[in-house]
Design a protein around this motif. Structure first.
Motif, mmCIF file in Angstrom:
data_model
loop_
_atom_site.group_PDB
_atom_site.id
_atom_site.type_symbol
_atom_site.label_atom_id
_atom_site.label_comp_id
_atom_site.label_asym_id
_atom_site.label_seq_id
_atom_site.Cartn_x
_atom_site.Cartn_y
_atom_site.Cartn_z
ATOM 1 N N ILE A 5 -5.635 140.505 59.143
ATOM 2 C CA ILE A 5 -6.725 139.643 59.612
ATOM 3 C C ILE A 5 -6.160 138.796 60.727
ATOM 4 C CG2 ILE A 5 -8.301 137.771 59.051
ATOM 5 C CD1 ILE A 5 -8.319 138.812 56.175
ATOM 6 N N PHE A 6 -6.831 138.801 61.855
ATOM 7 C CA PHE A 6 -6.393 138.029 62.999
ATOM 8 C C PHE A 6 -7.579 137.225 63.492
ATOM 9 C CE2 PHE A 6 -5.361 137.162 67.371
ATOM 10 C CZ PHE A 6 -4.019 136.858 67.319
ATOM 11 N N GLU A 7 -7.444 135.926 63.492
ATOM 12 C CA GLU A 7 -8.527 135.057 63.927
ATOM 13 C C GLU A 7 -8.428 134.846 65.433
ATOM 14 O OE1 GLU A 7 -10.217 130.601 63.663
ATOM 15 O OE2 GLU A 7 -8.128 130.987 63.305
ATOM 16 N N ASP A 8 -9.468 135.238 66.153
ATOM 17 C CA ASP A 8 -9.539 135.057 67.596
ATOM 18 C C ASP A 8 -10.953 134.590 67.918
ATOM 19 O OD1 ASP A 8 -9.598 135.132 70.322
ATOM 20 O OD2 ASP A 8 -9.268 137.281 70.492
ATOM 21 N N ASN A 9 -11.110 133.317 68.121
ATOM 22 C CA ASN A 9 -12.437 132.761 68.381
ATOM 23 C C ASN A 9 -12.757 132.651 69.861
ATOM 24 O OD1 ASN A 9 -13.110 132.415 65.694
ATOM 25 N ND2 ASN A 9 -12.031 130.480 65.579
ATOM 26 N N TYR A 10 -11.907 133.246 70.696
ATOM 27 C CA TYR A 10 -12.112 133.146 72.135
ATOM 28 C C TYR A 10 -12.872 134.360 72.661
ATOM 29 C CZ TYR A 10 -8.576 129.496 71.973
ATOM 30 O OH TYR A 10 -7.889 128.358 71.694
ATOM 31 N N PRO A 11 -13.668 134.163 73.725
ATOM 32 C CA PRO A 11 -14.287 135.317 74.374
ATOM 33 C C PRO A 11 -13.218 136.188 75.035
ATOM 34 C CG PRO A 11 -15.169 133.227 75.245
ATOM 35 C CD PRO A 11 -14.056 132.892 74.324
ATOM 36 N N ASP A 16 -5.279 131.675 73.931
ATOM 37 C CA ASP A 16 -3.885 131.288 74.092
ATOM 38 C C ASP A 16 -2.905 132.348 73.595
ATOM 39 O OD1 ASP A 16 -4.522 131.016 71.463
ATOM 40 O OD2 ASP A 16 -3.754 128.991 71.235
ATOM 41 N N CYS A 17 -3.391 133.505 73.186
ATOM 42 C CA CYS A 17 -2.506 134.573 72.742
ATOM 43 C C CYS A 17 -3.208 135.920 72.920
ATOM 44 C CB CYS A 17 -2.097 134.374 71.283
ATOM 45 S SG CYS A 17 -3.481 134.331 70.152
ATOM 46 N N ARG A 18 -2.438 136.977 72.920
ATOM 47 C CA ARG A 18 -2.976 138.334 73.046
ATOM 48 C C ARG A 18 -3.498 138.758 71.684
ATOM 49 N NH1 ARG A 18 -4.710 142.096 76.566
ATOM 50 N NH2 ARG A 18 -3.833 144.125 76.196
ATOM 51 N N SER A 19 -4.713 139.277 71.638
ATOM 52 C CA SER A 19 -5.302 139.675 70.366
ATOM 53 C C SER A 19 -5.842 141.100 70.464
ATOM 54 C CB SER A 19 -6.446 138.722 69.996
ATOM 55 O OG SER A 19 -7.517 138.881 70.907
ATOM 56 N N LEU A 20 -6.230 141.654 69.316
ATOM 57 C CA LEU A 20 -6.835 142.979 69.309
ATOM 58 C C LEU A 20 -8.115 142.990 70.126
ATOM 59 C CD1 LEU A 20 -6.323 143.912 65.557
ATOM 60 C CD2 LEU A 20 -5.048 144.779 67.519
ATOM 61 N N LYS A 21 -8.926 141.930 70.000
ATOM 62 C CA LYS A 21 -10.177 141.853 70.757
ATOM 63 C C LYS A 21 -9.906 141.948 72.255
ATOM 64 C CE LYS A 21 -12.934 138.288 69.990
ATOM 65 N NZ LYS A 21 -13.791 137.097 70.074
ATOM 66 N N GLN A 22 -8.883 141.216 72.726
ATOM 67 C CA GLN A 22 -8.553 141.235 74.148
ATOM 68 C C GLN A 22 -8.020 142.596 74.577
ATOM 69 O OE1 GLN A 22 -5.922 137.936 74.672
ATOM 70 N NE2 GLN A 22 -7.577 136.434 74.636
ATOM 71 N N ALA A 23 -7.227 143.230 73.747
ATOM 72 C CA ALA A 23 -6.689 144.551 74.077
ATOM 73 C C ALA A 23 -7.806 145.577 74.212
ATOM 74 C CB ALA A 23 -5.691 144.992 73.010
ATOM 75 N N PHE A 24 -8.764 145.548 73.289
ATOM 76 C CA PHE A 24 -9.878 146.490 73.361
ATOM 77 C C PHE A 24 -10.805 146.180 74.538
ATOM 78 C CE2 PHE A 24 -9.094 147.387 68.725
ATOM 79 C CZ PHE A 24 -8.703 148.697 68.923
ATOM 80 N N PHE A 44 -16.256 140.082 63.050
ATOM 81 C CA PHE A 44 -17.305 139.353 62.351
ATOM 82 C C PHE A 44 -17.792 138.226 63.243
ATOM 83 C CE2 PHE A 44 -14.689 141.368 59.185
ATOM 84 C CZ PHE A 44 -15.634 141.920 58.335
ATOM 85 N N PRO A 45 -19.067 137.862 63.136
ATOM 86 C CA PRO A 45 -19.588 136.782 63.977
ATOM 87 C C PRO A 45 -18.978 135.441 63.577
ATOM 88 C CG PRO A 45 -21.232 137.454 62.376
ATOM 89 C CD PRO A 45 -20.081 138.407 62.252
ATOM 90 N N PRO A 46 -18.979 134.482 64.518
ATOM 91 C CA PRO A 46 -18.442 133.165 64.179
ATOM 92 C C PRO A 46 -19.271 132.483 63.100
ATOM 93 C CG PRO A 46 -19.453 133.140 66.349
ATOM 94 C CD PRO A 46 -19.467 134.546 65.888
ATOM 95 N N VAL A 47 -18.609 131.677 62.307
ATOM 96 C CA VAL A 47 -19.299 130.935 61.251
ATOM 97 C C VAL A 47 -20.151 129.832 61.864
ATOM 98 C CG1 VAL A 47 -18.971 129.485 59.210
ATOM 99 C CG2 VAL A 47 -17.499 131.462 59.573
ATOM 100 N N ALA A 52 -20.060 126.736 73.772
ATOM 101 C CA ALA A 52 -19.185 127.713 74.439
ATOM 102 C C ALA A 52 -19.594 129.147 74.120
ATOM 103 C CB ALA A 52 -17.742 127.473 74.035
ATOM 104 N N ASP A 53 -20.291 129.358 72.997
ATOM 105 C CA ASP A 53 -20.763 130.681 72.627
ATOM 106 C C ASP A 53 -22.035 131.052 73.389
ATOM 107 O OD1 ASP A 53 -18.765 130.929 70.672
ATOM 108 O OD2 ASP A 53 -20.021 129.971 69.173
ATOM 109 N N GLY A 54 -22.571 130.108 74.150
ATOM 110 C CA GLY A 54 -23.803 130.352 74.875
ATOM 111 C C GLY A 54 -25.038 129.996 74.085
#
Length: 58
Positions: A5-11, A16-24, A44-47, A52-54
């Motif tokens: 489980i990797f928490e990445d709340n950034y678009p 501030d770090c490389r994540s699976l979301k950014q790689a894809f 999963f969607p943010p809680v 910033a999410d629009g």
């Protein structure tokens, strides 16, 4: 590893770090190689929604 489980709340493209979301999101050969190593990838969607999410809170 069996589960990760990797928490990445950034678009994509921010954060501030490389994540699976950014790689894809970047795509290319690295994303294809990573996808070949995973059985399942899910986001999963943010809680809590923020401006910033629009989405504006009322």
């Amino acid at each position: 590893m069996r589960h990760l489980i990797f928490e990445d709340n950034y678009p994509p493209g921010q954060g501030d770090c490389r994540s699976l979301k950014q790689a894809f999101a970047q795509g290319g050969a690295a994303a294809e190689a990573l996808a070949g190593q995973l059985d399942v990838y899910a986001e999963f969607p943010p809680v809590f929604q923020t401006a910033a999410d629009g989405i504006q809170d009322n």
